[in-house]
Scaffold this motif. Structure first.
Motif, PDB file in Angstrom:
ATOM      1  N   GLN A   3       0.813  -1.216   0.000  1.00  0.00           N
ATOM      2  CA  GLN A   3       0.000   0.000   0.000  1.00  0.00           C
ATOM      3  C   GLN A   3       0.846   1.265   0.000  1.00  0.00           C
ATOM      4  OE1 GLN A   3      -3.392   0.017  -0.442  1.00  0.00           O
ATOM      5  NE2 GLN A   3      -2.871  -2.104  -0.855  1.00  0.00           N
ATOM      6  N   LYS A   4       2.074   1.185   0.509  1.00  0.00           N
ATOM      7  CA  LYS A   4       2.962   2.340   0.583  1.00  0.00           C
ATOM      8  C   LYS A   4       4.330   1.955   0.033  1.00  0.00           C
ATOM      9  CE  LYS A   4       0.867   4.285   4.730  1.00  0.00           C
ATOM     10  NZ  LYS A   4       1.126   4.676   6.128  1.00  0.00           N
ATOM     11  N   LEU A   5       4.666   2.543  -1.106  1.00  0.00           N
ATOM     12  CA  LEU A   5       5.949   2.274  -1.733  1.00  0.00           C
ATOM     13  C   LEU A   5       6.859   3.482  -1.569  1.00  0.00           C
ATOM     14  CD1 LEU A   5       3.935   0.306  -3.215  1.00  0.00           C
ATOM     15  CD2 LEU A   5       5.434   0.524  -5.177  1.00  0.00           C
ATOM     16  N   LEU A   6       8.104   3.232  -1.216  1.00  0.00           N
ATOM     17  CA  LEU A   6       9.120   4.273  -1.174  1.00  0.00           C
ATOM     18  C   LEU A   6      10.044   4.026  -2.350  1.00  0.00           C
ATOM     19  CD1 LEU A   6      10.595   6.658   0.149  1.00  0.00           C
ATOM     20  CD2 LEU A   6      11.902   4.988   1.456  1.00  0.00           C
ATOM     21  N   LEU A   7      10.111   4.991  -3.252  1.00  0.00           N
ATOM     22  CA  LEU A   7      10.949   4.874  -4.445  1.00  0.00           C
ATOM     23  C   LEU A   7      12.123   5.830  -4.323  1.00  0.00           C
ATOM     24  CD1 LEU A   7      11.635   4.050  -7.366  1.00  0.00           C
ATOM     25  CD2 LEU A   7       9.989   5.773  -8.125  1.00  0.00           C
ATOM     26  N   ALA A   8      13.333   5.285  -4.227  1.00  0.00           N
ATOM     27  CA  ALA A   8      14.535   6.113  -4.249  1.00  0.00           C
ATOM     28  C   ALA A   8      14.758   6.471  -5.715  1.00  0.00           C
ATOM     29  CB  ALA A   8      15.721   5.335  -3.686  1.00  0.00           C
ATOM     30  N   PHE A   9      14.670   7.769  -6.022  1.00  0.00           N
ATOM     31  CA  PHE A   9      14.630   8.192  -7.431  1.00  0.00           C
ATOM     32  C   PHE A   9      15.564   9.360  -7.669  1.00  0.00           C
ATOM     33  CE2 PHE A   9      12.427  10.471 -10.983  1.00  0.00           C
ATOM     34  CZ  PHE A   9      12.628   9.500 -11.945  1.00  0.00           C
ATOM     35  N   ASP A  10      16.454   9.194  -8.649  1.00  0.00           N
ATOM     36  CA  ASP A  10      17.391  10.264  -8.986  1.00  0.00           C
ATOM     37  C   ASP A  10      17.322  10.673 -10.453  1.00  0.00           C
ATOM     38  OD1 ASP A  10      18.544   8.092 -10.227  1.00  0.00           O
ATOM     39  OD2 ASP A  10      20.443   8.202  -9.141  1.00  0.00           O
ATOM     40  N   GLY A  11      16.432  10.051 -11.217  1.00  0.00           N
ATOM     41  CA  GLY A  11      16.287  10.411 -12.624  1.00  0.00           C
ATOM     42  C   GLY A  11      17.259   9.705 -13.554  1.00  0.00           C
ATOM     43  N   SER A  12      18.171   8.907 -13.014  1.00  0.00           N
ATOM     44  CA  SER A  12      19.126   8.163 -13.838  1.00  0.00           C
ATOM     45  C   SER A  12      18.375   7.088 -14.629  1.00  0.00           C
ATOM     46  CB  SER A  12      20.180   7.515 -12.947  1.00  0.00           C
ATOM     47  OG  SER A  12      19.581   6.503 -12.166  1.00  0.00           O
ATOM     48  N   PRO A  13      19.014   6.486 -15.634  1.00  0.00           N
ATOM     49  CA  PRO A  13      18.357   5.391 -16.351  1.00  0.00           C
ATOM     50  C   PRO A  13      17.936   4.252 -15.409  1.00  0.00           C
ATOM     51  CG  PRO A  13      20.256   6.139 -17.599  1.00  0.00           C
ATOM     52  CD  PRO A  13      20.294   6.870 -16.274  1.00  0.00           C
ATOM     53  N   ALA A  31      -1.445   1.319  -4.693  1.00  0.00           N
ATOM     54  CA  ALA A  31      -0.536   1.832  -3.669  1.00  0.00           C
ATOM     55  C   ALA A  31      -0.198   3.297  -3.885  1.00  0.00           C
ATOM     56  CB  ALA A  31       0.756   1.010  -3.669  1.00  0.00           C
ATOM     57  N   THR A  32       0.210   3.942  -2.813  1.00  0.00           N
ATOM     58  CA  THR A  32       0.753   5.296  -2.844  1.00  0.00           C
ATOM     59  C   THR A  32       2.260   5.184  -3.011  1.00  0.00           C
ATOM     60  OG1 THR A  32      -0.977   6.126  -1.376  1.00  0.00           O
ATOM     61  CG2 THR A  32       1.064   7.399  -1.475  1.00  0.00           C
ATOM     62  N   VAL A  33       2.833   6.050  -3.846  1.00  0.00           N
ATOM     63  CA  VAL A  33       4.279   6.031  -4.075  1.00  0.00           C
ATOM     64  C   VAL A  33       4.874   7.339  -3.568  1.00  0.00           C
ATOM     65  CG1 VAL A  33       6.134   5.790  -5.765  1.00  0.00           C
ATOM     66  CG2 VAL A  33       3.950   4.628  -6.152  1.00  0.00           C
ATOM     67  N   HIS A  34       5.895   7.222  -2.737  1.00  0.00           N
ATOM     68  CA  HIS A  34       6.622   8.389  -2.239  1.00  0.00           C
ATOM     69  C   HIS A  34       8.009   8.361  -2.872  1.00  0.00           C
ATOM     70  CE1 HIS A  34       7.622  11.663   0.435  1.00  0.00           C
ATOM     71  NE2 HIS A  34       8.721  11.023   0.805  1.00  0.00           N
ATOM     72  N   GLU A  99       9.721   5.889   8.780  1.00  0.00           N
ATOM     73  CA  GLU A  99       8.838   7.014   9.111  1.00  0.00           C
ATOM     74  C   GLU A  99       7.475   6.883   8.450  1.00  0.00           C
ATOM     75  OE1 GLU A  99      11.096  10.442   7.889  1.00  0.00           O
ATOM     76  OE2 GLU A  99      12.280  10.479   9.727  1.00  0.00           O
ATOM     77  N   MET A 100       7.453   6.420   7.215  1.00  0.00           N
ATOM     78  CA  MET A 100       6.174   6.345   6.491  1.00  0.00           C
ATOM     79  C   MET A 100       5.525   4.965   6.568  1.00  0.00           C
ATOM     80  SD  MET A 100       7.373   6.295   2.484  1.00  0.00           S
ATOM     81  CE  MET A 100       5.899   5.571   1.786  1.00  0.00           C
ATOM     82  N   ILE A 105      10.371  -0.927  -0.476  1.00  0.00           N
ATOM     83  CA  ILE A 105      11.341   0.052  -0.956  1.00  0.00           C
ATOM     84  C   ILE A 105      11.728  -0.377  -2.358  1.00  0.00           C
ATOM     85  CG2 ILE A 105      13.681   0.972  -0.682  1.00  0.00           C
ATOM     86  CD1 ILE A 105      13.424   0.316   2.340  1.00  0.00           C
ATOM     87  N   VAL A 106      11.707   0.568  -3.300  1.00  0.00           N
ATOM     88  CA  VAL A 106      12.096   0.278  -4.679  1.00  0.00           C
ATOM     89  C   VAL A 106      13.320   1.121  -5.009  1.00  0.00           C
ATOM     90  CG1 VAL A 106      11.367   0.259  -7.099  1.00  0.00           C
ATOM     91  CG2 VAL A 106       9.676  -0.135  -5.283  1.00  0.00           C
TER      92      VAL A 106
END
Length: 160
Positions: A3-13, A31-34, A99-100, A105-106
């Motif tokens: 239901q709650k996904l944390l996506l570490a995102f930097d814009g790289s390929p 799910a909600t994505v943060h 915290e969330m 974690i993706v």
């Protein structure tokens, strides 16, 4: 399930592959994505006349990348938020997931050589040492070799 996904995102390929997989999963699960971007001060700091600071343009660029990711997820019908934190990436990802109360974690997989991994460490590997929840390390599908002709095309040409 998730239901709650944390996506570490930097814009790289690699990050974009993680975004695509998170989008598919979030759409299927509702799910909600943060999206979380992390600025590591030890790698981003400039030293000018004995003073250190993190350039504002780095934060601006990261915020633009996050905004683009949030727009993509929302166009797909997902609920999405974003945030920038400062610190060591693995630590900030784990802290944010706790915290969330994230269910998943993706992170993207950046293919590094052995020496680079030894020198820099791997964020994904570091997260796996103390995960607060499940972890998905998104890997890009292998591309077919350019010089290989698919079997269907060979049969159509009368070679098979």
């Amino acid at each position: 399930m998730f239901q709650k996904l944390l996506l570490a995102f930097d814009g790289s390929p690699d990050g974009r592959e993680a975004l695509a997989q998170a989008e598919t999963l979030a759409s299927a699960c509702g799910a909600t994505v943060h999206l979380l971007a992390i600025i590591d001060p030890t790698e981003s700091m400039l030293i000018v006349e004995a003073m250190s600071y993190i350039p504002d343009n780095q934060r601006f660029v990261l915020q633009s990348v996050l905004d683009e990711g949030v727009r993509r997820l929302r166009r797909a019908g997902c609920t999405a938020t974003s945030e920038i934190k400062y610190g060591k990436p693995a630590e900030q990802i784990i802290l944010s997931a706790r915290e969330m109360n994230a269910n998943l974690i993706v992170v993207g997989h950046r293919d590094q050589g052995t020496l680079a991994r030894w020198l820099n460490g791997s964020v994904g590997e570091s997260i796996l040492h103390q995960p607060p929840c499940s972890v998905l390390i998104a890997v890009k599908p292998e591309q077919p070799a350019i010089n290989v002709t698919p079997i269907r095309q060979l049969k159509a040409r009368g070679k098979g």
